[in-house]
Every structure is written in structure tokens, then in C-alpha cells.
Design a protein around this motif. Structure first.
Motif, PDB file in Angstrom:
ATOM      1  N   THR A   1       0.824  -1.214   0.000  1.00 59.23           N
ATOM      2  CA  THR A   1       0.000   0.000   0.000  1.00 59.23           C
ATOM      3  C   THR A   1       0.852   1.256   0.000  1.00 59.23           C
ATOM      4  O   THR A   1       0.350   2.344  -0.307  1.00 59.23           O
ATOM      5  N   GLY A   2       2.132   1.125   0.361  1.00 60.11           N
ATOM      6  CA  GLY A   2       3.006   2.279   0.428  1.00 60.11           C
ATOM      7  C   GLY A   2       2.821   3.112   1.678  1.00 60.11           C
ATOM      8  O   GLY A   2       3.485   4.145   1.852  1.00 60.11           O
ATOM      9  N   ARG A   3       1.955   2.675   2.580  1.00 60.41           N
ATOM     10  CA  ARG A   3       1.708   3.410   3.809  1.00 60.41           C
ATOM     11  C   ARG A   3       2.497   2.778   4.955  1.00 60.41           C
ATOM     12  O   ARG A   3       2.797   1.576   4.921  1.00 60.41           O
ATOM     13  N   PRO A   4       2.881   3.555   5.960  1.00 54.36           N
ATOM     14  CA  PRO A   4       3.709   3.014   7.047  1.00 54.36           C
ATOM     15  C   PRO A   4       2.958   1.966   7.868  1.00 54.36           C
ATOM     16  O   PRO A   4       1.737   2.054   8.049  1.00 54.36           O
ATOM     17  N   LEU A   5       3.699   0.976   8.367  1.00 52.88           N
ATOM     18  CA  LEU A   5       3.118  -0.068   9.200  1.00 52.88           C
ATOM     19  C   LEU A   5       3.073   0.379  10.658  1.00 52.88           C
ATOM     20  O   LEU A   5       3.972   1.074  11.133  1.00 52.88           O
ATOM     21  N   GLU A   6       2.046  -0.043  11.355  1.00 51.63           N
ATOM     22  CA  GLU A   6       1.903   0.226  12.791  1.00 51.63           C
ATOM     23  C   GLU A   6       2.476  -0.969  13.551  1.00 51.63           C
ATOM     24  O   GLU A   6       1.830  -2.015  13.684  1.00 51.63           O
ATOM     25  N   VAL A   7       3.704  -0.839  14.036  1.00 52.89           N
ATOM     26  CA  VAL A   7       4.375  -1.921  14.751  1.00 52.89           C
ATOM     27  C   VAL A   7       3.940  -1.909  16.210  1.00 52.89           C
ATOM     28  O   VAL A   7       3.832  -0.847  16.836  1.00 52.89           O
ATOM     29  N   LEU A   8       3.675  -3.064  16.759  1.00 50.27           N
ATOM     30  CA  LEU A   8       3.225  -3.169  18.146  1.00 50.27           C
ATOM     31  C   LEU A   8       4.343  -2.786  19.122  1.00 50.27           C
ATOM     32  O   LEU A   8       5.508  -3.108  18.891  1.00 50.27           O
ATOM     33  N   PRO A   9       4.003  -2.126  20.215  1.00 50.18           N
ATOM     34  CA  PRO A   9       5.014  -1.786  21.223  1.00 50.18           C
ATOM     35  C   PRO A   9       5.498  -3.031  21.964  1.00 50.18           C
ATOM     36  O   PRO A   9       4.792  -4.052  22.028  1.00 50.18           O
ATOM     37  N   ASP A  10       6.683  -2.944  22.537  1.00 43.61           N
ATOM     38  CA  ASP A  10       7.317  -4.091  23.198  1.00 43.61           C
ATOM     39  C   ASP A  10       6.455  -4.683  24.299  1.00 43.61           C
ATOM     40  O   ASP A  10       6.397  -5.910  24.465  1.00 43.61           O
ATOM     41  N   GLU A  11       5.778  -3.835  25.067  1.00 46.08           N
ATOM     42  CA  GLU A  11       4.996  -4.356  26.189  1.00 46.08           C
ATOM     43  C   GLU A  11       3.800  -5.177  25.707  1.00 46.08           C
ATOM     44  O   GLU A  11       3.392  -6.153  26.355  1.00 46.08           O
ATOM     45  N   ILE A  12       3.237  -4.812  24.564  1.00 44.40           N
ATOM     46  CA  ILE A  12       2.132  -5.588  24.004  1.00 44.40           C
ATOM     47  C   ILE A  12       2.646  -6.903  23.424  1.00 44.40           C
ATOM     48  O   ILE A  12       2.021  -7.961  23.576  1.00 44.40           O
ATOM     49  N   ILE A  13       3.805  -6.860  22.765  1.00 44.28           N
ATOM     50  CA  ILE A  13       4.406  -8.090  22.236  1.00 44.28           C
ATOM     51  C   ILE A  13       4.662  -9.080  23.364  1.00 44.28           C
ATOM     52  O   ILE A  13       4.361 -10.268  23.248  1.00 44.28           O
ATOM     53  N   ALA A  14       5.196  -8.588  24.476  1.00 39.34           N
ATOM     54  CA  ALA A  14       5.471  -9.456  25.621  1.00 39.34           C
ATOM     55  C   ALA A  14       4.191 -10.071  26.169  1.00 39.34           C
ATOM     56  O   ALA A  14       4.167 -11.230  26.610  1.00 39.34           O
TER      57      ALA A  14
END
Length: 254
Positions: free
Chosen positions: A205-218
């Protein structure tokens, strides 16, 4: 809900069960478009026999895979049981990884969406969705393609790159996953392809990805204390997939 009869491990010899599950994994890879006909490789250590591995003999299409087809080979490439040969790169990649990493199951493919991501200069899988978050911190990256694997030293090099990880991204090549069981490794491979597909589609899509924060990944990742629960999910997943095979592509257990 009907349960696949193979859920009763007591009713079947562990070596024969490994052959059945390995044949099922090959056929599932066809249904899920993870295979390349007769190429790529799934291997498993023969239960109770270190240094000996089961593989589909080279030349059979993965949709043909049956338990009775599986051959036993060793790191020298010699066929110890069954009819057929092990393909050279399967010997050179898989046997050293089994030996050095101590993993019972190794699966290597050139599956489309994972390979598409590995063709990019920046091929990192980003924790931008819940399933991708499960893989975060558990992927090793081999960033230099060195050609086809035709010597055992290449498998030994890849084993050093993998280290204690369970997934290997192979730049310009494909992916490799390891597992304690065929069910675990196949589920890992299946989910990996899906998260690679979603990332490539999102990036398109060419739009930036919303990466999950570390605390949510954990929070999302299953802690080691719940390994038994994870193993149960692997088993249920694979048994469900075998029921799909029984309906759509039967014969793998023969």
C-alpha cells in the motif's frame, strides 16, 4: 466433534507415526501452496535413533507422499532403509542442523510470500499484527546467499546462524523452521507464510506499518510456563489438518 484416530499415540509405533505425520505434512504443503513439486525438504529424526533421519525420497511429488515411501538416511547421504535417495541439499542442510541444533524436525521451503519478503534488502518480519508478534525475537537471519548447498559445511554454517532460534530467514532463498514435533514445525511454517503474506500486502500500500510496542508483544507471546498448552494447540491444529487431508487428499497414511 470427531477426533482423528491418530490422536491416540498408544495405538501406533512411534516410527510409523512419524512416517504418517511426515507424509501428511508434505500433502498439506501442497494444499497450502508451500511446496515446489519435488523440491525442498521436510526431515525428522527417526524416533529413538540419533543420527538417522526420515525423508521423502527425491523425485516424488509432495502430493504423492505416503508413509510407506519414507526412507531413512544418515549424514553421509546413505539410504539405510527404504527405496530411493535423499537429495543432496537435503542431506547437506538438514543433517548438520539436526545434529548441531539437536532439533527433531527441520522443514525448508521456498514458499511464495516468505520468499518474497526475503527478496527485499530489508527482509525483517515486523511485529505489526498479533500472529507476527509470536515470531518476534525467535527468527534468525542469514543475510548472505552463498549458492546451492552441496557440502555439509553449508548446513553447519546455517546451524550456527540459527543458534537457539526456531525460524531461519534465508535471504534470496527461502525459510527454514525447526520443531520438537512435526505438528509444531508444520504449524510454525504455515503461520509464518500467512504473516509474511500480510506484511507484503500491507507494505504494497506504500503506507507506514503500525508496529506493536514491546509491552504488548510481551503480553501476546506465550510464556515458557505455558509450553504444554502450546503443544496441545499444535496437536489439535495438526489433527484438524489431517482430517482435511482425509477428505480432500487421502492416502498419506498408506
Amino acid at each position: 466433534m470427531s477426533i482423528h484416530p491418530l490422536s491416540s499415540a498408544r495405538a501406533i509405533d512411534p516410527v510409523h507415526q512419524a512416517k504418517i505425520h511426515l507424509a501428511a505434512a508434505h500433502r498439506l504443503a501442497v494444499l497450502h501452496e508451500l511446496e515446489e513439486g519435488i523440491d525442498n525438504h521436510f526431515t525428522v529424526t527417526v524416533p529413538g535413533r540419533d543420527g538417522e533421519y526420515l525423508v521423502l525420497p527425491f523425485g516424488l511429488h509432495w502430493s504423492e507422499a505416503r508413509a510407506s515411501h519414507m526412507i531413512v538416511f544418515d549424514e553421509s547421504g546413505k539410504t539405510l532403509e527404504g527405496e530411493g535417495i535423499v537429495e543432496l541439499s537435503a542431506q547437506c542442510i538438514h543433517a548438520p542442523i539436526h545434529r548441531i541444533c539437536g532439533t527433531p524436525v527441520v522443514m525448508h521451503t521456498h514458499q511464495t510470500w516468505a520468499l518474497a519478503l526475503n527478496m527485499l534488502k530489508d527482509n525483517r518480519l515486523l511485529p505489526a499484527n498479533q500472529t507476527a508478534a509470536f515470531f518476534h525475537g525467535h527468527i534468525a537471519y542469514d543475510d548472505t546467499y552463498s549458492g546451492t548447498a552441496d557440502v555439509l559445511a553449508e548446513g553447519e554454517r546455517l546451524a550456527r546462524v540459527i543458534g537457539d532460534k526456531r525460524v531461519l530467514f534465508m535471504k534470496n532463498h527461502g525459510v527454514l523452521v525447526t520443531g520438537d514435533t512435526i505438528a509444531q514445525a508444520y504449524r510454525r511454517l504455515y503461520k509464518l507464510e500467512r504473516v509474511c503474506r500480510t506484511q507484503v500486502l500491507a507494505m504494497s500500500t506504500g503506507r507506514p506499518l503500525e508496529v506493536l510496542p514491546d509491552e504488548i508483544i510481551a503480553q501476546v507471546q506465550i510464556p515458557p510456563a505455558n509450553d504444554r498448552h502450546r503443544g496441545e494447540r499444535d496437536r489439535l491444529f495438526f489433527e484438524a489438518m489431517m482430517r482435511v487431508l482425509d477428505r480432500d487428499l487421502p492416502g498419506y497414511a498408506d
